[in-house]
Design a protein around this motif. Structure first.
Motif, PDB file in Angstrom:
ATOM      1  N   HIS A   1      -2.690   5.169  -0.572  1.00  0.00           N
ATOM      2  CA  HIS A   1      -2.893   4.124   0.297  1.00  0.00           C
ATOM      3  C   HIS A   1      -4.548   3.904   0.299  1.00  0.00           C
ATOM      4  CE1 HIS A   1      -3.214   2.200   4.390  1.00  0.00           C
ATOM      5  NE2 HIS A   1      -2.660   1.358   3.712  1.00  0.00           N
TER       6      HIS A   1
ATOM      7  N   THR B   1      -7.013   0.810  -0.373  1.00  0.00           N
ATOM      8  CA  THR B   1      -7.762   0.375   0.655  1.00  0.00           C
ATOM      9  C   THR B   1      -8.963  -0.218   0.017  1.00  0.00           C
ATOM     10  OG1 THR B   1      -6.679   1.224   2.318  1.00  0.00           O
ATOM     11  CG2 THR B   1      -8.587   0.705   2.810  1.00  0.00           C
TER      12      THR B   1
ATOM     13  N   GLN C   1       6.437   3.763   4.181  1.00  0.00           N
ATOM     14  CA  GLN C   1       5.544   2.795   4.754  1.00  0.00           C
ATOM     15  C   GLN C   1       4.188   2.639   3.777  1.00  0.00           C
ATOM     16  OE1 GLN C   1       6.170   3.797   8.895  1.00  0.00           O
ATOM     17  NE2 GLN C   1       5.845   1.667   9.055  1.00  0.00           N
TER      18      GLN C   1
ATOM     19  N   TRP D   1       3.026  -0.412   1.360  1.00  0.00           N
ATOM     20  CA  TRP D   1       1.912  -0.991   1.530  1.00  0.00           C
ATOM     21  C   TRP D   1       0.928  -0.883   0.306  1.00  0.00           C
ATOM     22  CZ3 TRP D   1       1.019   1.819   7.126  1.00  0.00           C
ATOM     23  CH2 TRP D   1       2.225   1.303   8.022  1.00  0.00           C
TER      24      TRP D   1
ATOM     25  N   ILE E   1      -0.825  -4.102  -1.521  1.00  0.00           N
ATOM     26  CA  ILE E   1      -2.350  -4.325  -1.569  1.00  0.00           C
ATOM     27  C   ILE E   1      -2.706  -4.628  -2.852  1.00  0.00           C
ATOM     28  CG2 ILE E   1      -4.413  -3.437  -0.962  1.00  0.00           C
ATOM     29  CD1 ILE E   1      -3.109  -2.090   1.461  1.00  0.00           C
TER      30      ILE E   1
ATOM     31  N   THR F   1       5.099  -1.774   9.970  1.00  0.00           N
ATOM     32  CA  THR F   1       5.297  -2.338   8.585  1.00  0.00           C
ATOM     33  C   THR F   1       5.065  -3.964   8.551  1.00  0.00           C
ATOM     34  OG1 THR F   1       6.846  -0.502   8.283  1.00  0.00           O
ATOM     35  CG2 THR F   1       7.148  -2.518   6.985  1.00  0.00           C
TER      36      THR F   1
ATOM     37  N   ARG G   1       3.242  -5.557  10.668  1.00  0.00           N
ATOM     38  CA  ARG G   1       1.715  -5.840  10.567  1.00  0.00           C
ATOM     39  C   ARG G   1       1.186  -5.770   9.148  1.00  0.00           C
ATOM     40  NH1 ARG G   1      -1.252  -5.776  15.344  1.00  0.00           N
ATOM     41  NH2 ARG G   1      -2.811  -5.270  14.253  1.00  0.00           N
ATOM     42  N   GLU G   2       1.728  -4.813   8.582  1.00  0.00           N
ATOM     43  CA  GLU G   2       1.021  -4.572   7.102  1.00  0.00           C
ATOM     44  C   GLU G   2       1.411  -5.778   6.138  1.00  0.00           C
ATOM     45  OE1 GLU G   2      -1.306  -2.623   5.753  1.00  0.00           O
ATOM     46  OE2 GLU G   2      -1.308  -1.429   7.594  1.00  0.00           O
TER      47      GLU G   2
ATOM     48  N   SER H   1      -0.780  -8.857   7.368  1.00  0.00           N
ATOM     49  CA  SER H   1      -1.969  -8.754   6.802  1.00  0.00           C
ATOM     50  C   SER H   1      -2.142  -8.921   5.225  1.00  0.00           C
ATOM     51  CB  SER H   1      -2.354  -7.269   7.155  1.00  0.00           C
ATOM     52  OG  SER H   1      -2.518  -7.192   8.548  1.00  0.00           O
TER      53      SER H   1
END
Length: 847
Positions: A343, A347, A376, A380, A384, A415, A417-418, A421
């Motif tokens: 992750h 990022t 999760q 994510w 991304i 989840t 929210r991600e 986003s």
């Protein structure tokens, strides 16, 4: 037995010298053990208890050992015992000291996790028994403890409870009294304990600053790391402490261990300290020891890099660590650490597919160890990195849906929210979430409700049944909503254009009146959403304005644009707020984008707020960005300038060009019910009437003008009750006179006249068909009066000032030669019914 009795005799002598004679001659073996236990209880030495519980005293050797221990106790502790024997509370004090030492030893011992359930249960029972006695310590007992024992007691509480309680408060209050006597280790332990419990004790923290500065040089690196960690955890951003730690790191950087180096930089970054100059050194040290680095250091290092991704980037570091992870044995990593590393790479935008594929393949091979949080992070990360179309991503979706049964409300919201986003929409997952939220919505907190609505609205998946359920649940929980929850809920409603019923609106207004604390983003969202939903409450808007003025320096340009837009939608010119908004907008003159330019220009034009400095900045920014506008944005912008009597040639010639008009009329991007076409027509009309410097060849061609005029005429006009009332009065007043009254008459130029009053019943004058003439010489209406009924929608809130578009219409009618009489609602409502006819005659200047 002779030798045995001799040993007992020596023990008896030792006991006589030490504290108390408990042994007699000829003691049997079983009484021998009982006697020793009684002796231990008298002298309060807990380690002797452990000794007795572990040994079977069946020979003289054990007695000899006991003798030597008794003799040691006599030599070292009898003097101290004699001195304190007469003190008040001596017995209790010894009991608490022994209990603290015993608990400390118990907590530091290894947990008997591998010794079977019976041993674990026994260990737990002993711990609970001791904790019950520990919590009974009173304030007067605490004062008898030494500094070491006070710190030890605080540390024990942090280990066993990690919550605030009365005993912890008493101990910390005592620490405030003794803070100057603490050693370096005790200060570091106290900081760590406060961070562990989350107990923000402002008085103690402030009193710890000077002792820390005094002892900082004597602290070990892990102690300094604990201090910085605690300050970050408690958000205690004391510049003296931060500067001291930074100085120690910079001056002793050769001696610092890598783990402590990473921890200190990470926690100082959380305290907004600039550690960028040290990041390169930390990265180099990490790469030198990368083979020996534990997995946890990988996580900390990448977290540190991610925190500074906007100001610092070390691509070579990411590549080297990525290559190492491609080659190393992943068995040394916990699954949780692998998911975090994946992750964090996503990022910082280091998304090498071989690395992701290797991690995913390995993690899926250990699927039985994957927890909810892990799946999760995996999902994510791939979203991304935009790897959701890869074949190896499909098993992740299947595993994620399988794990959904274990998801709590927190997992679902995190989840969503991600997803919001990343603007990621997976129909299978969202359908499952939809069903799960509906099923368990009664368990959702206000935060869960608001965040679910916000995220689903942002994704574009907020179905009516779920929204209805959220609103019903929110209404029952509205008293528990904080300002952030309310702002998210309002934003979601405004985004999907869902207007609640009047009862819910009243409940929301009441809650907004009660709330006081807002951050900048919540203020912007709430103001914009309320206005878009046509929900107005002056008390709420005044409160928002007051809070906004305090937060304007923290609001970015899109937020400023939305604020001006929201207040303009409500026709509310809040003078103190807009005075500061003007300065804030001007301070962002170099950051204006196309959407902000159009929104700000329209807002000021609608409010009839002609600020030359603002419009000059907008015009210059608009000309520079002219190719970046959407057709409707540029049309709104130039129309707003025309309302304010500003006609920049570069912008006018661009919007009346046939290619641009074609884009406005036929582009599939535009869906605004013909508003842009009407605005284009008004721009052309304003140029012909007000700006004679523009040559005719730069104005609309006749064919396009006629097409836009047709659309302008079709724009609906609402007939108000005030309009009907005035029209009826005029009919009653002039029914026996030589006047002709026409309701809602449309002029050839496109404008609609509310009521047209013509004298002498002449044939209605020939309509203007003089659109090619820029001067529009009109002399056919000398005997006619245009009556305009100005209801509240034509004025600013709580003001007699006309809005910009209304004033532009009257300006154009006057230029076209019409005699316009305005009847404002505030004048009409003040006139009594018996005087209304007199008022009309006076207004029309007819005797």
């Amino acid at each position: 037995m002779a030798g045995y009795n001799a040993d007992l005799f020596r023990m008896s002598q030792a006991a006589d010298r030490g504290i108390y004679k408990i042994f007699k001659s000829n003691v049997l073996i079983h009484r021998y053990q009982v006697a020793m236990m009684h002796f231990i209880k008298r002298i309060q030495l807990s380690y002797w208890k452990d000794f007795i519980s572990c040994k079977q005293f069946s020979n003289a050797r054990a007695a000899t050992v006991f003798y030597h221990r008794a003799d040691q106790f006599q030599r070292h502790y009898v003097t101290q015992t004699t001195n304190v024997i007469g003190r008040t509370g001596y017995k209790n004090n010894k009991k608490w000291k022994s209990l603290i030492l015993s608990l400390n030893r118990l907590l530091k011992s290894k947990k008997p996790s591998d010794n079977g359930p019976l041993t674990r249960a026994k260990h737990h029972a002993i711990l609970l028994e001791k904790l019950q006695h520990f919590n009974a310590i009173q304030q007067h007992d605490i004062k008898l403890l030494s500094e070491k024992e006070v710190i030890l007691a605080v540390w024990i509480l942090s280990k066993i409870n990690q919550q605030q309680n009365t005993l912890l408060q008493l101990l910390l209050d005592e620490c405030c009294q003794r803070v100057s006597k603490f050693s370096a280790l005790q200060i570091a332990t106290l900081f760590y304990t406060l961070g562990k419990t989350g107990f923000n004790h402002p008085t103690l923290l402030q009193q710890l600053v000077n002792p820390f500065l005094r002892h900082a040089h004597d602290m070990k690196w892990y102690e300094l790391a604990n201090v910085s960690w605690a300050c970050a955890k408690l958000q205690f951003n004391n510049q003296l402490i931060v500067s001291k730690i930074m100085d120690l790191v910079q001056t002793n950087i050769q001696t610092i261990t890598l783990t402590d180096f990473i921890r200190i930089l990470y926690t100082l970054s959380e305290l907004k300290c600039n550690v960028t100059p040290l990041l390169g050194r930390c990265h180099n040290q990490f790469l030198q020891q990368i083979i020996k680095c534990p997995p946890q250091d990988f996580v900390y290092m990448l977290q540190l890099h991610a925190m500074h991704k906007n100001s610092y980037s070390n691509v070579s570091f990411l590549k080297i660590t990525g290559q190492h992870l491609l080659q190393c044995n992943l068995d040394s990593f916990h699954i949780q650490d692998l998911c975090k590393v994946l992750h964090l790479y996503a990022t910082v935008s280091y998304c090498e597919e071989p690395l992701f594929r290797r991690f995913i393949t390995y993690i899926l091979s250990k699927s039985h160890k994957i927890q909810t949080k892990d799946i999760q992070l995996i999902l994510w990360s791939c979203v991304i990195a935009k790897y959701q179309d890869r074949k190896w991503f499909k098993p992740i979706i299947q595993l994620f849906i399988y794990k959904l049964k274990d998801f709590t409300a927190d997992n679902i919201i995190a989840t969503l929210r991600e997803f919001a986003s990343a603007n990621y929409k997976n129909q299978m997952i969202l359908d499952t979430f939809h069903s799960k939220i509906l099923q368990h919505i009664n368990l959702f907190s206000p935060y869960h409700l608001a965040t679910a609505a916000w995220a689903l609205a942002k994704i574009g998946y907020l179905k009516s049944d779920l929204l209805h359920a959220i609103m019903i649940r929110s209404e029952t929980k509205i008293d528990q909503f904080n300002s952030h929850d309310v702002s998210l809920l309002l934003w979601a409603l405004a985004t999907v254009d869902y207007t609640p019923n009047s009862q819910v609106i009243d409940v929301l207004k009441q809650r907004l009146r009660q709330l006081d604390q807002y951050n900048a983003q919540d203020l912007c969202n709430s103001t914009w959403a309320l206005s878009k939903l046509h929900i107005f409450d002056k008390e709420v808007y005044d409160k928002f304005a007051h809070n906004l003025m305090d937060h304007l320096p923290d609001i970015i340009l899109p937020g400023l644009s939305n604020i001006t837009l929201a207040y303009s939608w409500q026709s509310y010119l809040h003078q103190p707020l807009f005075t500061q908004l003007i300065d804030a907008i001007l301070s962002h003159r170099n950051n204006l984008n196309c959407q902000s330019i159009a929104n700000i220009a329209w807002s000021f034009a609608n409010l009839n707020l002609n600020i030359p400095a603002v419009f000059d900045v907008l015009i210059n920014a608009g000309i520079k960005s002219i190719d970046g506008f959407q057709p409707f944005e540029l049309t709104v912008f130039v129309w707003s300038l025309a309302v304010m009597k500003r006609f920049p040639l570069e912008l006018i010639t661009f919007v009346v060009h046939p290619n641009f008009i074609h884009d406005v009329i036929f582009s599939n991007q535009l869906n605004d019910d013909g508003i842009s076409q009407s605005q284009l027509y008004q721009i052309d009309l304003a140029c012909r009437l007000e700006c004679h410097e523009i040559p005719n060849e730069y104005l609309l061609p006749q064919s396009y003008r006629q097409q836009l005029l047709s659309n302008f005429i079709l724009q609906a006009t609402n007939k108000s009750q005030l309009h009907s009332s005035i029209y009826n009065e005029l009919i009653s007043l002039f029914h026996d006179r030589n006047y002709r009254i026409i309701n809602e008459y449309r002029l050839d130029c496109g404008y609609s006249i509310d009521i047209l009053l013509q004298y002498n019943k002449k044939d209605f004058p020939h309509r203007h068909n003089n659109m090619n003439n820029a001067n529009f010489n009109s002399n056919n209406f000398d005997t006619s009066i245009c009556i305009e009924v100005d209801g509240p929608d034509h004025f600013l809130l709580d003001s007699n000032k006309l809005k910009g578009p209304t004033e532009m219409k009257y300006r154009h009618l006057d230029m076209l030669g019409h005699n316009v009489i305005q009847i404002p609602y505030h004048e009409w409502n003040r006139i009594s019914h018996t005087r209304k006819k007199d008022y009309l005659l006076e207004k029309l200047k007819i005797s």
